[in-house]
Enzyme design. Structure first.
Site, PDB file in Angstrom:
ATOM      1  N   HIS A 158       0.818  -1.222   0.000  1.00 23.20           N
ATOM      2  CA  HIS A 158       0.000   0.000   0.000  1.00 23.20           C
ATOM      3  C   HIS A 158       0.848   1.268   0.000  1.00 23.20           C
ATOM      4  CE1 HIS A 158      -4.051  -1.773   0.727  1.00 23.20           C
ATOM      5  NE2 HIS A 158      -3.296  -2.810   1.036  1.00 23.20           N
ATOM      6  N   ASP A 366       3.483   9.483  -0.779  1.00 22.58           N
ATOM      7  CA  ASP A 366       2.297   8.722  -0.390  1.00 22.58           C
ATOM      8  C   ASP A 366       2.074   7.626  -1.420  1.00 22.58           C
ATOM      9  OD1 ASP A 366       0.012   8.157   1.111  1.00 22.58           O
ATOM     10  OD2 ASP A 366      -0.627  10.240   1.188  1.00 22.58           O
TER      11      ASP A 366
HETATM   12  C1  GDG Z   1      -2.185   3.918   3.322  1.00 19.65           C
HETATM   13  C2  GDG Z   1      -1.160   4.565   2.370  1.00 19.65           C
HETATM   14  C3  GDG Z   1      -2.868   4.464   0.550  1.00 19.65           C
HETATM   15  C4  GDG Z   1      -8.677  10.104   7.811  1.00 19.65           C
HETATM   16  N1  GDG Z   1      -9.148  10.885   8.804  1.00 19.65           N
HETATM   17  C5  GDG Z   1     -10.366  10.426   9.099  1.00 19.65           C
HETATM   18  C6  GDG Z   1     -10.662   9.347   8.271  1.00 19.65           C
HETATM   19  N2  GDG Z   1      -9.605   9.182   7.489  1.00 19.65           N
HETATM   20  C7  GDG Z   1      -9.564   8.183   6.406  1.00 19.65           C
HETATM   21  C8  GDG Z   1      -9.615   8.874   5.068  1.00 19.65           C
HETATM   22  C9  GDG Z   1      -9.044   7.803   4.147  1.00 19.65           C
HETATM   23  C10 GDG Z   1      -8.081   7.081   5.077  1.00 19.65           C
HETATM   24  O1  GDG Z   1      -8.391   7.440   6.416  1.00 19.65           O
HETATM   25  C11 GDG Z   1      -6.657   7.539   4.829  1.00 19.65           C
HETATM   26  O2  GDG Z   1      -6.224   6.960   3.643  1.00 19.65           O
HETATM   27  P1  GDG Z   1      -4.966   7.536   2.847  1.00 19.65           P
HETATM   28  O3  GDG Z   1      -4.908   6.793   1.564  1.00 19.65           O
HETATM   29  O4  GDG Z   1      -5.162   8.985   2.638  1.00 19.65           O
HETATM   30  O5  GDG Z   1      -3.702   7.338   3.773  1.00 19.65           O
HETATM   31  P2  GDG Z   1      -3.032   6.177   4.752  1.00 19.65           P
HETATM   32  O6  GDG Z   1      -3.811   6.023   5.990  1.00 19.65           O
HETATM   33  O7  GDG Z   1      -1.634   6.606   4.951  1.00 19.65           O
HETATM   34  O8  GDG Z   1      -3.129   4.815   3.909  1.00 19.65           O
HETATM   35  C12 GDG Z   1      -1.877   5.368   1.298  1.00 19.65           C
HETATM   36  C13 GDG Z   1      -3.754   3.701   1.515  1.00 19.65           C
HETATM   37  O9  GDG Z   1      -2.999   3.017   2.507  1.00 19.65           O
HETATM   38  C14 GDG Z   1      -4.629   2.669   0.792  1.00 19.65           C
HETATM   39  O10 GDG Z   1      -3.862   1.796   0.040  1.00 19.65           O
HETATM   40  O11 GDG Z   1      -3.679   5.282  -0.274  1.00 19.65           O
HETATM   41  O12 GDG Z   1      -0.935   5.915   0.390  1.00 19.65           O
HETATM   42  O13 GDG Z   1      -0.246   5.389   3.107  1.00 19.65           O
HETATM   43  O14 GDG Z   1     -10.041   6.911   3.727  1.00 19.65           O
HETATM   44  O15 GDG Z   1     -10.946   9.246   4.788  1.00 19.65           O
HETATM   45  N3  GDG Z   1     -11.800   8.655   8.297  1.00 19.65           N
HETATM   46  C15 GDG Z   1     -12.736   9.051   9.199  1.00 19.65           C
HETATM   47  N4  GDG Z   1     -12.523  10.109  10.043  1.00 19.65           N
HETATM   48  C16 GDG Z   1     -11.367  10.816  10.023  1.00 19.65           C
HETATM   49  O16 GDG Z   1     -11.213  11.786  10.763  1.00 19.65           O
HETATM   50  N5  GDG Z   1     -13.899   8.385   9.272  1.00 19.65           N
END
Ligand code: GDG
Length: 467
Positions: A158, A366
């Site tokens: 990921h 990222d």
């Molecule tokens: C890893 C990789 C890759 C965040 N704050 C809240 C909340 N979130 C949710 C977001 C989003 C998720 O968390 C974060 O996903 P990201 O992709 O932005 O980042 P990582 O956590 O670092 O994820 C990344 C991912 O895996 C998938 O393969 O894209 O590059 O680092 O869905 O919405 N959700 C809620 N409240 C919050 O305050 N409910």
């Protein structure tokens, strides 16, 4: 049909059928796959116990069977807080300055991967498909093979795959990468990370990667490809229409009092470039005093990995920085940054995205970044907001119509905010249409289908040629 066995560090099934909207897109997508294949999701429960027993807690939730194990305190320290989050996470995000190399971490990582393999192997039937997720479990495939598994086993990373010149700073890097050769399919988020992997295979392992993604090394053939993850578009576009989302949207708009909201949503993590983002925003406030009170930055940053010291430091640093910027620029009736250290339910988050005419998503590195895609999905097609996106997020390869910035440059961030504020509606709509096509079409369901089909089509474990 084969069953699907998903293995990841943590297991997060939908709590109930109807509660699926409260989960992340990944959990929802994997849960859907598990229902389709009547499979199993295995991982750590998140609990610590005194001594590892290998006891499996089987649950059925939201139509999905989960199997979890508890880990010892030392396992959690060395494997999760240690090798996964203090060695591999920083290194794979190009932060060798933060990567800690400690033999104890390495042996804890190996031990937990062995324990996972010992525990899960008896649950796997010979024709099951096995799908292992992420940097916590790189050697798991090899451990499963050592226990006699001949199943098709796939691995999806990921996070980014680092350039070889950085990866070689990891002691025993070769051993780690070679362990990946036990898989039949290895998936990366983007062509860029795949390119770095290919480079490593050719330079460090003396292997060959064909145009079609077949890796030949040490007598093994493995299929490698980019499978960019997406959001659960159907679920998210419904979430934004719910009463909860609408209320959240109104609440934020009401509190904004005609000021335009610039939103950022990130786990509190150094890879997300929050300090650099605050500096860029500060630059905007300095360069455009006339526009100061027309906007504010809402940064939602729920804390993560609280047991790792670097995360405590970044939290302190950001508290200090946001306080300093607010102290310097605030007026009696206006605060430039609303910095919120808590998470919100998914539907509320959807409403916040909708209320914000600009999103500032500027990770330094990222794997993909789902927040950028969620922001696009949450917009009003008639009057969409502007996405400012780091060129170093995997998502930048798909969301080419975003305003792209170098997240290290405060001037570029400042200029992009300025351009976003001035952007005519026609241009906003044109850019949004370009992006929504990818967000809708290349969603999490497409991602899962692409990976699982590659795994289904992989030839079952090929024998290793004698040296
Ligand atoms: C890893 C990789 C890759 C965040 N704050 C809240 C909340 N979130 C949710 C977001 C989003 C998720 O968390 C974060 O996903 P990201 O992709 O932005 O980042 P990582 O956590 O670092 O994820 C990344 C991912 O895996 C998938 O393969 O894209 O590059 O680092 O869905 O919405 N959700 C809620 N409240 C919050 O305050 N409910």
């Amino acid at each position: 049909m084969s069953r699907l066995i998903v293995i990841s560090n943590r297991v997060s099934p939908p709590r109930t059928e109807s509660g699926a909207g409260a989960q992340g897109g990944l959990a929802v997508a994997l849960a859907a796959a598990l229902k389709e294949y009547s499979g199993l999701w295995f991982g750590w429960s998140g609990n610590k116990i005194e001594e590892f027993t290998g006891h499996i807690d089987m649950q059925r939730a939201g139509g999905v069977t989960t199997a979890t194990v508890d880990l010892e305190e030392q396992d959690v320290d060395e494997y999760y807080n240690g090798y996964a989050n203090r060695t591999l996470w920083p290194l794979f995000h190009y932060r060798i300055d933060l990567a800690e190399y400690d033999r104890g971490f390495g042996s804890g990582y190996k031990r937990v991967n062995e324990r996972f393999a010992d525990t899960v192997a008896p649950l796997i039937d010979p024709d099951d498909l096995v799908w292992v997720h992420d940097y916590h479990l790189i050697p798991l495939g090899q451990e499963l093979r050592a226990r006699g598994l001949k199943n098709r086993i796939g691995f999806f990373l990921h996070i980014p795959w680092p350039p070889s010149r950085l990866l070689v700073s990891l002691p025993n890097h070769q051993e780690l990468v070679e362990s990946l050769l036990a898989y039949d399919v290895i998936g990366f988020q983007t062509e860029e990370w795949l390119e770095s992997f290919r480079h490593y295979v050719e330079r460090e392992l003396d292997g060959r990667v064909d145009e079609d993604g077949t890796v030949h090394v040490r007598g093994r053939t493995v299929h490698v490809a980019a499978y960019p993850i997406g959001i659960d578009y159907a679920e998210f576009s419904e979430a934004v229409e719910t009463p909860v989302a609408k209320e959240a949207c109104e609440r934020l708009r009401g509190s904004a009092e005609r000021k335009r909201v610039v939103i950022g949503v990130d786990r509190l993590d150094y890879s997300k470039g929050l300090a650099e983002r605050f500096h860029g925003y500060q630059r905007f406030l300095e360069k455009h005093p006339e526009q100061r009170s027309e906007i504010f930055l809402l940064q939602i940053a729920p804390p993560s990995r609280g047991e790792v010291a670097t995360y405590e430091e970044i939290r302190e640093n950001l508290d200090e920085l946001s306080g300093r910027i607010n102290g310097e620029f605030a007026e009696v009736d206006w605060v430039p940054i609303r910095y919120v250290n808590q998470g919100y339910p998914r539907e509320e988050l959807a409403g916040f995205y909708r209320a914000a005419p600009i999103a500032l998503i500027t990770p330094l590195r990222d794997g993909m970044n789902l927040v950028a895609k969620e922001y696009v999905a949450a917009q009003d097609p008639e009057d969409p907001g502007v996405l400012i996106l780091s060129r170093f997020a995997g998502a930048a390869l798909q969301l080419k119509d975003a305003l792209m910035v170098n997240p290290y440059s405060p001037d570029e961030i400042s200029d992009a905010i300025f351009a976003a504020l001035a952007m005519p509606k026609e241009e906003r709509i044109r850019r949004w249409r370009g992006m929504i096509e990818s967000v809708r079409g290349e969603d999490v369901v497409a991602w899962r289908h692409a990976f699982v089909s590659a795994l289904e089509n992989a030839k079952p474990a090929v024998a290793v040629e004698p040296a």
